[in-house]
Write a protein that holds these residues in place. Structure first.
Motif, PDB file in Angstrom:
ATOM      1  N   LEU A  49       0.838  -1.200   0.000  1.00 54.76           N
ATOM      2  CA  LEU A  49       0.000   0.000   0.000  1.00 54.76           C
ATOM      3  C   LEU A  49       0.872   1.249   0.000  1.00 54.76           C
ATOM      4  O   LEU A  49       0.623   2.200  -0.760  1.00 54.76           O
ATOM      5  N   THR A  50       1.899   1.261   0.828  1.00 56.19           N
ATOM      6  CA  THR A  50       2.788   2.415   0.919  1.00 56.19           C
ATOM      7  C   THR A  50       3.433   2.709  -0.427  1.00 56.19           C
ATOM      8  O   THR A  50       3.505   3.860  -0.862  1.00 56.19           O
ATOM      9  N   ARG A  51       3.902   1.682  -1.108  1.00 51.67           N
ATOM     10  CA  ARG A  51       4.518   1.882  -2.426  1.00 51.67           C
ATOM     11  C   ARG A  51       3.507   2.396  -3.447  1.00 51.67           C
ATOM     12  O   ARG A  51       3.812   3.258  -4.276  1.00 51.67           O
ATOM     13  N   ASN A  52       2.281   1.892  -3.388  1.00 53.17           N
ATOM     14  CA  ASN A  52       1.263   2.281  -4.364  1.00 53.17           C
ATOM     15  C   ASN A  52       0.788   3.718  -4.165  1.00 53.17           C
ATOM     16  O   ASN A  52       0.321   4.354  -5.111  1.00 53.17           O
ATOM     17  N   LEU A  53       0.920   4.239  -2.946  1.00 52.51           N
ATOM     18  CA  LEU A  53       0.457   5.600  -2.684  1.00 52.51           C
ATOM     19  C   LEU A  53       1.401   6.638  -3.259  1.00 52.51           C
ATOM     20  O   LEU A  53       1.010   7.771  -3.535  1.00 52.51           O
ATOM     21  N   GLY A  54       2.672   6.291  -3.432  1.00 49.43           N
ATOM     22  CA  GLY A  54       3.620   7.210  -4.045  1.00 49.43           C
ATOM     23  C   GLY A  54       3.914   8.428  -3.185  1.00 49.43           C
ATOM     24  O   GLY A  54       3.768   8.416  -1.955  1.00 49.43           O
ATOM     25  N   ALA A  55       4.288   9.535  -3.848  1.00 51.62           N
ATOM     26  CA  ALA A  55       4.772  10.721  -3.146  1.00 51.62           C
ATOM     27  C   ALA A  55       3.670  11.477  -2.423  1.00 51.62           C
ATOM     28  O   ALA A  55       3.943  12.248  -1.502  1.00 51.62           O
ATOM     29  N   LYS A  56       2.417  11.280  -2.822  1.00 47.56           N
ATOM     30  CA  LYS A  56       1.321  12.057  -2.240  1.00 47.56           C
ATOM     31  C   LYS A  56       0.716  11.392  -1.009  1.00 47.56           C
ATOM     32  O   LYS A  56      -0.334  11.809  -0.538  1.00 47.56           O
ATOM     33  N   ARG A  57       1.381  10.391  -0.512  1.00 46.96           N
ATOM     34  CA  ARG A  57       0.818   9.649   0.608  1.00 46.96           C
ATOM     35  C   ARG A  57       0.864  10.474   1.893  1.00 46.96           C
ATOM     36  O   ARG A  57       1.676  11.393   2.035  1.00 46.96           O
ATOM     37  N   PRO A  58       0.019  10.117   2.872  1.00 47.84           N
ATOM     38  CA  PRO A  58       0.127  10.747   4.194  1.00 47.84           C
ATOM     39  C   PRO A  58       1.350  10.218   4.933  1.00 47.84           C
ATOM     40  O   PRO A  58       2.044   9.316   4.454  1.00 47.84           O
ATOM     41  N   LEU A  59       1.612  10.780   6.096  1.00 44.72           N
ATOM     42  CA  LEU A  59       2.657  10.239   6.960  1.00 44.72           C
ATOM     43  C   LEU A  59       2.220   8.859   7.445  1.00 44.72           C
ATOM     44  O   LEU A  59       1.024   8.602   7.618  1.00 44.72           O
ATOM     45  N   ILE A  60       3.186   7.974   7.678  1.00 43.11           N
ATOM     46  CA  ILE A  60       2.861   6.584   8.012  1.00 43.11           C
ATOM     47  C   ILE A  60       3.646   6.119   9.225  1.00 43.11           C
ATOM     48  O   ILE A  60       4.861   6.320   9.311  1.00 43.11           O
ATOM     49  N   ILE A  61       2.931   5.496  10.158  1.00 42.80           N
ATOM     50  CA  ILE A  61       3.546   4.752  11.256  1.00 42.80           C
ATOM     51  C   ILE A  61       3.124   3.293  11.088  1.00 42.80           C
ATOM     52  O   ILE A  61       1.924   2.989  11.074  1.00 42.80           O
ATOM     53  N   PHE A  62       4.083   2.406  10.927  1.00 42.56           N
ATOM     54  CA  PHE A  62       3.761   0.988  10.867  1.00 42.56           C
ATOM     55  C   PHE A  62       3.563   0.443  12.281  1.00 42.56           C
ATOM     56  O   PHE A  62       4.340   0.747  13.192  1.00 42.56           O
ATOM     57  N   THR A  63       2.508  -0.346  12.453  1.00 39.70           N
ATOM     58  CA  THR A  63       2.276  -1.055  13.715  1.00 39.70           C
ATOM     59  C   THR A  63       2.159  -2.530  13.368  1.00 39.70           C
ATOM     60  O   THR A  63       1.231  -2.938  12.667  1.00 39.70           O
ATOM     61  N   THR A  64       3.104  -3.338  13.820  1.00 40.72           N
ATOM     62  CA  THR A  64       3.161  -4.730  13.386  1.00 40.72           C
ATOM     63  C   THR A  64       3.713  -5.610  14.492  1.00 40.72           C
ATOM     64  O   THR A  64       4.425  -5.136  15.388  1.00 40.72           O
ATOM     65  N   SER A  65       3.388  -6.877  14.425  1.00 44.38           N
ATOM     66  CA  SER A  65       3.898  -7.838  15.409  1.00 44.38           C
ATOM     67  C   SER A  65       5.260  -8.385  15.012  1.00 44.38           C
ATOM     68  O   SER A  65       5.891  -9.119  15.766  1.00 44.38           O
ATOM     69  N   ARG A  66       5.744  -8.030  13.824  1.00 43.76           N
ATOM     70  CA  ARG A  66       7.005  -8.565  13.307  1.00 43.76           C
ATOM     71  C   ARG A  66       8.085  -7.486  13.279  1.00 43.76           C
ATOM     72  O   ARG A  66       7.867  -6.368  12.830  1.00 43.76           O
ATOM     73  N   LYS A  67       9.283  -7.851  13.736  1.00 42.06           N
ATOM     74  CA  LYS A  67      10.412  -6.921  13.719  1.00 42.06           C
ATOM     75  C   LYS A  67      11.168  -6.946  12.390  1.00 42.06           C
ATOM     76  O   LYS A  67      11.890  -6.004  12.078  1.00 42.06           O
TER      77      LYS A  67
END
Length: 231
Positions: free
Chosen positions: A64-82
């Motif tokens: 999803l992050t890659r598909n949003l490109g340069a116009k994406r909002p700021l992103i914080i990943f929350t995940t169970s995997r390091k």
């Protein structure tokens, strides 16, 4: 800041919503259980921040992050995997939180996000006397428009090139284009805006500024030729 929570786990979404409710300037505008729903929301709603899970059915958070490109909002990943951290930070996300998400860790990430969000709003401001003000690290610097040779998009940053150095600012090339005076600067490529008075030569689909060849896309060639007033 308008926030969208994206996680296929309902309990995780509820936890993030509860944490967001503890921060006064966060407004959760949508909760999505998959990345495709989030993508659709982003086409309709003004969103400042994604709280985004990585491993989800169908499209992952990274995709999803890659598909949003340069116009994406700021992103914080929350995940169970390091083990996605390196790949995530290569995408210039704000932060990477490993579940379970605690309130102190959440606030730390939001504080970082808030600083970036505020800097994006303040990053480039046109002054009436042929200067712009840019945020250079922790200071605001005045930069003469006449010093700028060209602007170059680099991921989530734009480099403003001057004689012998450049300034990297966290913004989009579109935002820079909107603030630079159109009588002096022109978009010539999806990744470049140039100062018209600084162009030395144009040849073989490129223009030269102080020995540096810059590409000219076909879509911008006619506008460039018109502006150059070529005889």
């Amino acid at each position: 800041m308008n926030v969208v929570i994206v996680d296929d786990n309902k309990i995780a979404r509820t936890t993030l919503k509860q944490l967001a409710s503890r921060v006064k300037d966060l407004v959760v505008v949508a909760e999505c259980e998959n990345a495709m729903d989030a993508y659709n929301v982003l086409q309709e709603e003004p969103v400042d921040l994604l709280l985004l899970d990585i491993e989800m059915p169908g499209m992952t958070g990274l995709e999803l992050t890659r598909n949003l490109g340069a116009k994406r909002p700021l992103i914080i990943f929350t995940t169970s995997r390091k083990d996605y951290a390196v790949e995530a930070f290569e995408l210039n996300v704000v932060d990477y939180i490993v579940k379970p998400v605690t309130l102190p860790r959440f606030i730390q990430a939001i504080d970082k996000t808030r600083d970036i969000h505020q800097s994006l709003e303040e990053e480039v401001n046109i002054a009436p006397d042929a200067f712009i003000f840019i945020r250079d690290s922790n200071i605001v610097r005045r930069l003469s428009l006449d010093e700028i040779l060209y602007a170059e998009a680099m991921g989530d940053y734009v480099k403003l090139h001057t004689q012998g150095k450049f300034y990297a600012i966290h913004t989009t090339l579109k935002a820079v284009e909107e603030r630079l005076p159109a009588d002096q600067f022109l978009r010539v490529h999806r990744s470049y805006i140039v100062s018209i008075p600084k162009i030395d030569t144009i040849q073989d689909g490129a223009l030269i500024i102080q020995g540096k060849p810059l590409p000219v896309a076909d879509a911008y060639r006619a506008a460039l030729n018109k502006r150059m007033n070529i005889l």
